[in-house]
Write an enzyme that holds these catalytic residues in place. Structure first.
Site, PDB file in Angstrom:
ATOM      1  N   GLU A 245      -5.466   1.542   8.426  1.00 53.68           N
ATOM      2  CA  GLU A 245      -5.863   2.107   9.633  1.00 53.68           C
ATOM      3  C   GLU A 245      -7.336   2.195   9.630  1.00 53.68           C
ATOM      4  O   GLU A 245      -8.135   1.934   8.818  1.00 53.68           O
ATOM      5  CB  GLU A 245      -5.566   3.848   9.212  1.00 53.68           C
ATOM      6  N   LYS A 247     -11.162   3.637   9.645  1.00 48.41           N
ATOM      7  CA  LYS A 247     -11.874   4.409   8.703  1.00 48.41           C
ATOM      8  C   LYS A 247     -12.854   5.310   9.932  1.00 48.41           C
ATOM      9  O   LYS A 247     -13.821   4.550  10.321  1.00 48.41           O
ATOM     10  CB  LYS A 247     -12.591   4.115   7.698  1.00 48.41           C
ATOM     11  N   ARG A 267     -12.822  20.153   5.076  1.00 51.95           N
ATOM     12  CA  ARG A 267     -12.616  19.523   3.678  1.00 51.95           C
ATOM     13  C   ARG A 267     -12.862  20.629   2.648  1.00 51.95           C
ATOM     14  O   ARG A 267     -12.414  20.371   1.498  1.00 51.95           O
ATOM     15  CB  ARG A 267     -13.666  18.304   3.441  1.00 51.95           C
ATOM     16  N   GLU A 296      -8.811  13.426  10.995  1.00 50.44           N
ATOM     17  CA  GLU A 296     -10.020  13.292  11.096  1.00 50.44           C
ATOM     18  C   GLU A 296     -10.324  13.618  12.480  1.00 50.44           C
ATOM     19  O   GLU A 296      -9.769  13.306  13.526  1.00 50.44           O
ATOM     20  CB  GLU A 296     -10.670  11.957  10.795  1.00 50.44           C
ATOM     21  N   PHE A 336      -3.276  11.392  10.483  1.00 48.12           N
ATOM     22  CA  PHE A 336      -2.706  10.296   9.661  1.00 48.12           C
ATOM     23  C   PHE A 336      -1.770  10.703   8.470  1.00 48.12           C
ATOM     24  O   PHE A 336      -1.228   9.845   7.785  1.00 48.12           O
ATOM     25  CB  PHE A 336      -3.917   9.266   9.112  1.00 48.12           C
ATOM     26  N   ARG A 408      -9.044  11.537  -6.059  1.00 49.22           N
ATOM     27  CA  ARG A 408      -9.678  10.041  -5.310  1.00 49.22           C
ATOM     28  C   ARG A 408      -9.078   9.130  -6.464  1.00 49.22           C
ATOM     29  O   ARG A 408      -9.452   9.137  -7.412  1.00 49.22           O
ATOM     30  CB  ARG A 408     -11.160  10.305  -5.513  1.00 49.22           C
ATOM     31  N   LYS A 414     -11.039   2.620   0.676  1.00 49.86           N
ATOM     32  CA  LYS A 414     -11.801   2.471   1.883  1.00 49.86           C
ATOM     33  C   LYS A 414     -12.888   1.025   1.730  1.00 49.86           C
ATOM     34  O   LYS A 414     -13.131   0.778   0.904  1.00 49.86           O
ATOM     35  CB  LYS A 414     -12.779   3.505   2.309  1.00 49.86           C
TER      36      LYS A 414
END
Length: 556
Positions: A245, A247, A267, A296, A336, A408, A414
């Protein structure tokens, strides 16, 4: 539990060095707590009064706290502030400050945990023109009823940083040990409830209390995060094929809907529904289902290209003038992921299944485009397309990955242009907090402009605890001025700093700021005259804009 016992517990934990010892010490205490005290104790231990998702906020800044303590001590606030400046730790300073004052009001009561929590709830509920006065009165009463020793931890708690070295993982494992359940079960419950205080209550019931939990609208979930550093070939070698996808250079959001009511969270899990009404309206009209969506928000310019993420961030922070801002800036959600639909928790489904449900839930208009690819060449082409369209790069996602709130990890990666570095001189710092309380926590950096140093950015990331101590030794004799929590240095030490992007910013004298600055090393081999100049910084900024407009030069 009395607050005095809580303070003694904090002191004992603060003196511990090992995580296992801390975990065991906490686990021994938990079974003795009442159902009322248990969640309060857990939250307080982590330096929190309310759960992260709670709309309740204490709203107490340092100045109001210091004013209350000074009143209790019967002296001026400036004397307390001076002591805090010298110690670098508000909690210790307040303890010392109160210990030197004869104050007959001390110990009129020995407040319990529940009473301290109730007082904080009153503070959070205060509103209107008299709210400041009401908060001050409650604070005075609280500090008047505790000892100087207890005041150390009460002050730290109110400021949101207990400084005893306790993290979420330690508390999670302590709950598991206390109630003989698996840490993985506690972790899973935490992902659903987002409140270790409530998780501890459930764990008291054993395994039965931790299963069959579900997430629900209007209780935001920590967002899954991506890591950098993994290459495209490594991801493909690990998974065969991946979802790719764009970023986006936007701001992460979580959309919750139940019936005709929706809320949007940032966030940080703060509600921002009123700040970005068009996002709520768009997604409310895009589905008839009750949902929790992850995505986002991006800003789109008149030319159809994305605007820098600060544009969106300013909207998220805006309290007034929403209508005018909405007319000036077009915000578009890109969704997403889906975490919940119509009573069903989806975080334990593989990503490809969640994506299929998402596609059937909101339709294509606000769905983030995605391709499933298995060759590095195909991913490279999509990366080039993303950069040409003004995006940050691409996201690579493991199709079989579960949604791990707050984690994470290697399942989301990314891919962005390689991080550039700058050599900048250190001109100041701020005292640290928590583990960094007796060192400098962040450093102010500057470039050179015709013999004058112009501030560019602050950096705090990328510095280990050992390096912090070394830097403190390096800088402690170079302090030329101090005001509040900030110090000014002689400009002699150069940092090499990595960054993701140079941005225009009115916050610094140079007119620029660094996005995601990260400490790399001290450049002992360079003279101050060799640091980045404002002219070269401007050149880098302009070249960066050229790349974003479709002529990128980068290394995959």
């Amino acid at each position: 539990m009395q607050f005095s016992i809580f303070a003694q517990t904090c002191a004992a934990l603060e003196a511990q060095n090992g995580r296992l010892e801390m975990k065991h010490a906490i686990s021994v205490i938990l079974p003795s707590l009442s159902g009322e005290d248990l969640p309060i104790f857990i939250r307080f231990l982590m330096g929190k009064i309310f759960p992260d998702w709670s709309p309740q906020k204490l709203g107490i800044g340092p100045n109001l706290l210091y004013e209350a303590v000074a009143y209790v001590a019967g002296t001026k606030k400036t004397a307390l502030v001076d002591l805090i400046n010298r110690t670098g730790d508000a909690g210790l300073a307040i303890e010392q400050f109160l210990a030197t004052k004869e104050q007959t009001a001390f110990f009129t009561e020995d407040p319990s945990l529940a009473e301290v929590y109730a007082a904080c709830t009153r503070i959070a509920a205060s509103a209107g023109g008299r709210s400041q006065r009401e908060r001050l009165l409650v604070l005075r009463q609280l500090f008047g009823n505790v000892s100087p020793f207890e005041a150390r931890y009460l002050a730290r708690l109110i400021l949101g940083e207990l400084r005893i070295g306790i993290g979420e993982g330690t508390v999670r494992d302590a709950i598991a040990e206390a109630y003989t359940v698996e840490p993985a079960q506690v972790e899973h419950a935490m992902q659903a409830l987002n409140d270790l205080g409530e998780v501890a209550l459930r764990a008291r019931e054993g395994e039965e209390g931790l299963i069959h939990l579900s997430i629900a609208p209007f209780r935001p979930v920590k967002m899954m995060l991506a890591q950098a550093g993994t290459t495209i070939p490594e991801m493909l070698a690990a998974h065969g094929e991946v979802a790719v996808e764009f970023k986006y250079d936007g701001t992460r959001f979580q959309f919750h809907k139940e019936g005709k009511t929706c809320r949007i969270y940032s966030r940080k899990l703060e509600e921002v529904t009123d700040a970005v009404p068009e996002v709520g309206e768009a997604l409310l009209g895009a589905t008839d289902h009750d949902v929790i969506l992850d995505g986002e928000v991006i800003a789109i310019g008149a030319d159809g290209r994305p605007l820098p993420f600060q544009t969106v961030l300013r909207r998220f922070r805006r309290k007034h003038g929403i209508a005018a801002a909405r007319e000036a800036i077009t915000l578009v959600p890109r969704v997403f992921d889906i975490l919940y639909r119509d009573g069903e928790t989806l975080i334990d489904l593989p990503f490809q299944s969640r994506r299929a449900i998402l596609s059937a839930t909101i339709g294509p208009e606000y769905l983030a485009p995605q391709q499933v690819l298995s060759s590095a060449e195909a991913v490279d082409l999509l990366y080039l397309e993303a950069m040409a369209e003004g995006h940050e790069g691409v996201m690579l996602k493991d199709l079989l990955s579960l949604y791990s709130p707050g984690v994470r990890g290697k399942h989301w990666v990314k891919i962005k242009p390689e991080v550039e570095t700058l050599d900048l001189v250190v001109i100041g710092a701020e005292w640290g907090e928590g583990r960094r309380a007796r060192t400098f926590g962040s450093f102010l950096l500057a470039c050179l402009d015709q013999g004058v140093f112009r501030a560019v950015s602050k950096v705090a990331t990328g510095i280990s605890d050992e390096q912090l101590q070394e830097l403190y030794t390096l800088f402690k004799d170079q302090v030329i001025a101090e005001s509040g929590n900030t110090v000014t240095f002689e400009p002699t030490v150069i940092f090499e700093v990595g960054y993701a992007e140079i941005q225009k910013s009115p916050s610094y004298e140079s007119g620029y700021a660094l996005r995601f600055p990260r400490f790399v090393q001290v450049r002992d081999d360079k003279a101050v005259e060799e640091i980045e100049t404002l002219e070269s910084l401007t050149t880098r900024y302009l070249a960066q804009k050229t790349q974003a407009n479709g002529q990128p030069e980068f290394t995959l």
